[in-house]
Enzyme design. Structure first.
Site, PDB file in Angstrom:
ATOM      1  N   HIS A  52       0.780  -0.988  -0.078  1.00 47.32           N
ATOM      2  CA  HIS A  52      -0.065  -0.079   0.043  1.00 47.32           C
ATOM      3  C   HIS A  52       0.918   1.083   0.104  1.00 47.32           C
ATOM      4  O   HIS A  52       2.131   1.200   0.463  1.00 47.32           O
ATOM      5  CB  HIS A  52      -0.933   0.077   1.374  1.00 47.32           C
ATOM      6  CG  HIS A  52      -2.076  -1.018   1.127  1.00 47.32           C
ATOM      7  ND1 HIS A  52      -3.133  -0.805   2.073  1.00 47.32           N
ATOM      8  CD2 HIS A  52      -2.241  -2.012   0.439  1.00 47.32           C
ATOM      9  CE1 HIS A  52      -3.842  -1.945   1.893  1.00 47.32           C
ATOM     10  NE2 HIS A  52      -3.320  -2.689   0.828  1.00 47.32           N
ATOM     11  N   GLU A  54       1.165   3.758   2.037  1.00 47.01           N
ATOM     12  CA  GLU A  54       1.776   4.084   3.155  1.00 47.01           C
ATOM     13  C   GLU A  54       2.939   3.338   3.423  1.00 47.01           C
ATOM     14  O   GLU A  54       3.834   3.853   4.087  1.00 47.01           O
ATOM     15  CB  GLU A  54       0.647   4.032   4.364  1.00 47.01           C
ATOM     16  CG  GLU A  54      -0.416   4.774   4.100  1.00 47.01           C
ATOM     17  CD  GLU A  54      -1.750   4.222   3.428  1.00 47.01           C
ATOM     18  OE1 GLU A  54      -3.051   4.346   3.872  1.00 47.01           O
ATOM     19  OE2 GLU A  54      -1.537   3.413   2.352  1.00 47.01           O
ATOM     20  N   CYS A  82      -6.089   1.852   5.857  1.00 44.21           N
ATOM     21  CA  CYS A  82      -6.432   0.531   6.527  1.00 44.21           C
ATOM     22  C   CYS A  82      -5.984   0.404   7.884  1.00 44.21           C
ATOM     23  O   CYS A  82      -4.840   0.826   7.936  1.00 44.21           O
ATOM     24  CB  CYS A  82      -6.557  -0.176   5.462  1.00 44.21           C
ATOM     25  SG  CYS A  82      -4.818  -0.969   5.226  1.00 44.21           S
ATOM     26  N   CYS A  85      -2.184  -0.568   7.539  1.00 42.99           N
ATOM     27  CA  CYS A  85      -1.232   0.624   7.226  1.00 42.99           C
ATOM     28  C   CYS A  85      -1.244   1.403   8.671  1.00 42.99           C
ATOM     29  O   CYS A  85      -0.279   1.756   9.098  1.00 42.99           O
ATOM     30  CB  CYS A  85      -1.733   1.529   6.155  1.00 42.99           C
ATOM     31  SG  CYS A  85      -1.519   0.872   4.555  1.00 42.99           S
TER      32      CYS A  85
END
Length: 154
Positions: A52, A54, A82, A85
């Site tokens: 992801h 992040e 999420c 993360c």
């Protein structure tokens, strides 16, 4: 630079993700006004469910800083993080998280659950949501609308 400017850079990273067929989310890590980490969604291209935006920005910052802990750093991301993360954000000891659009399906900073408000967890960060939210949301909406249209044509 301010939150608005940093989010603009995160939006540019999100557009880079979209150009590669990835969900358009971009992130960056800032310390003392300097960008020390950049990332965008890459789970499809990397065959990595943890890639992801992040996480990619945190990995980049950790390498540049020579430390997996980043106290005093801020993370800017175009979409509400999420749970995965936020776990990485906690472990990195990020002090401030600024996000653009809310994520009503997987957002863990208040939309579905608020992990930052969970008192039993050992780290907390300042959270600022909604920075350039319309632009961030429009980028995501446009990406998914185009994807649906391709699917309908096929």
């Amino acid at each position: 630079m301010d939150d608005h400017d940093y989010m603009g850079i995160a939006l540019d990273l999100a557009r880079e993700a979209a150009s590669l067929g990835e969900v358009p989310v971009g992130a960056l890590v800032v310390r003392d006004g300097a960008i020390v980490g950049r990332g965008f969604n890459q789970p499809i291209g990397r065959h990595d469910p943890t890639a992801h935006a992040e996480v990619m920005a945190l990995r980049d910052a950790a390498q540049r800083l020579g430390n997996y802990r980043m106290p005093g750093c801020a993370l800017y991301v175009t979409l509400e993080p999420c749970a995965m993360c936020i776990g990485a954000i906690f472990h990195a000891r990020i002090g401030r998280v600024v996000f653009g659009a809310r994520d009503p399906k997987t957002g863990a900073a208040g939309s579905v659950i608020d992990l930052f408000a969970e008192e039993r967890l050992n780290h907390h960060a300042e959270i600022v949501g909604g920075v350039r939210a319309e632009e961030c949301g429009a980028l995501l909406s446009g990406f998914f609308a185009a994807r649906r249209q391709k699917t309908a044509v096929a």
